[in-house]
Enzyme design. Sequence first.
Site, mmCIF file in Angstrom:
data_model
loop_
_atom_site.group_PDB
_atom_site.id
_atom_site.type_symbol
_atom_site.label_atom_id
_atom_site.label_comp_id
_atom_site.label_asym_id
_atom_site.label_seq_id
_atom_site.Cartn_x
_atom_site.Cartn_y
_atom_site.Cartn_z
ATOM 1 N N ARG A 117 36.612 38.408 47.990
ATOM 2 C CA ARG A 117 35.179 38.755 48.022
ATOM 3 C C ARG A 117 34.352 37.699 48.716
ATOM 4 O O ARG A 117 33.139 37.866 48.824
ATOM 5 C CB ARG A 117 34.656 38.896 46.586
ATOM 6 C CG ARG A 117 35.215 40.079 45.852
ATOM 7 C CD ARG A 117 34.636 40.157 44.448
ATOM 8 N NE ARG A 117 35.584 40.832 43.595
ATOM 9 C CZ ARG A 117 35.526 40.866 42.278
ATOM 10 N NH1 ARG A 117 34.535 40.266 41.646
ATOM 11 N NH2 ARG A 117 36.439 41.489 41.582
ATOM 12 N N LYS A 135 45.954 48.555 36.855
ATOM 13 C CA LYS A 135 44.781 47.835 36.362
ATOM 14 C C LYS A 135 43.747 48.874 35.945
ATOM 15 O O LYS A 135 43.319 49.681 36.777
ATOM 16 C CB LYS A 135 44.224 46.949 37.496
ATOM 17 C CG LYS A 135 42.817 46.429 37.269
ATOM 18 C CD LYS A 135 42.405 45.452 38.350
ATOM 19 C CE LYS A 135 40.929 45.118 38.275
ATOM 20 N NZ LYS A 135 40.574 43.919 39.041
ATOM 21 N N THR A 182 40.833 42.412 44.592
ATOM 22 C CA THR A 182 39.855 43.150 45.392
ATOM 23 C C THR A 182 40.465 43.565 46.730
ATOM 24 O O THR A 182 39.800 43.562 47.769
ATOM 25 C CB THR A 182 38.547 42.342 45.599
ATOM 26 O OG1 THR A 182 38.246 41.587 44.417
ATOM 27 C CG2 THR A 182 37.370 43.267 45.852
ATOM 28 N N GLU A 185 44.487 35.434 40.102
ATOM 29 C CA GLU A 185 44.102 36.467 41.072
ATOM 30 C C GLU A 185 42.873 35.948 41.802
ATOM 31 O O GLU A 185 41.815 35.782 41.195
ATOM 32 C CB GLU A 185 43.790 37.782 40.340
ATOM 33 C CG GLU A 185 43.244 38.865 41.261
ATOM 34 C CD GLU A 185 42.703 40.077 40.490
ATOM 35 O OE1 GLU A 185 43.189 40.367 39.385
ATOM 36 O OE2 GLU A 185 41.773 40.715 41.024
HETATM 37 C C1 3PG Z 1 37.560 42.163 38.595
HETATM 38 O O1 3PG Z 1 37.364 42.257 39.780
HETATM 39 O O2 3PG Z 1 38.668 42.401 38.114
HETATM 40 C C2 3PG Z 1 36.414 41.843 37.724
HETATM 41 O O3 3PG Z 1 35.366 41.292 38.450
HETATM 42 C C3 3PG Z 1 36.737 40.976 36.560
HETATM 43 O O4 3PG Z 1 35.926 41.411 35.566
HETATM 44 P P1 3PG Z 1 35.049 40.423 34.681
HETATM 45 O O5 3PG Z 1 34.370 39.468 35.623
HETATM 46 O O6 3PG Z 1 34.109 41.326 33.953
HETATM 47 O O7 3PG Z 1 36.016 39.707 33.750
#
Ligand code: 3PG
Length: 220
Positions: free
Chosen positions: A59, A143, A83, A55
């Site tokens: 960003r 999610k 995102t 994924e």
């Molecule tokens: C996301 O956008 O899914 C998170 O930033 C991932 O979470 P983590 O960096 O705490 O694993």
Amino acid sequence: MERPMKDDALFEASQQAAIALLRATRVLPVVTVESAEQGVATARALLEGGLTAIEVTLRTPAALDAIAAIRQHVPGIALGAGTVVSERHIAAARTAGATFLVTPGTPPALAHALVACGLPVVPGAATPSELIALSSIGFRVAKLFPAAAIGGIALIRALQGPLADLLLCPTGGITETDASTYLAQKNVVAVGGSWMVPRAWIEQGNFAAVTDASRKASAL
Ligand code: 3PG
């Protein structure tokens, strides 16, 4: 929310495809990159470590270029955009070559756009009301974000009764240490996380570390 889509069979098929790709990888790496080259090298390192999906978060300015470059150079990996928060993101991610989409949260207009886009999608949600709203539209998987901060394993167990039919991909604050406990929950199809792809490793070009951590993650 009403079911927004006329062709429910297609939407159902796209949800089953989302579940299948999550089930295949079990751990979904959430990757943030500053260049297309970083994206390609990270995707190769993940695949080498046995993780079959990526994924790429929208960003950074380089995210769409990275998706396009991964599509071209690492065709073996299931390539998602994360995102995703707007219709503009959906269109841009699809044009760049993303084959599935993940959102951190899913207000009604975004949910409708996700259904209409036809791609496998994993919509984000944080509360029972949000999960019920997604389920009533016909989403089969969500999610759960940010999973650790909103209750972690205890929350996931509590959702098993009232929301037994909705599969979850908890993400946010999950670590190499607790990922297997999340994965052992019957309503969890996969977990998402960035622990195998920290930005420091990517910036330093330490892709051997990414492969190493991916190998451990894919063995969970
Ligand atoms: C996301 O956008 O899914 C998170 O930033 C991932 O979470 P983590 O960096 O705490 O694993």
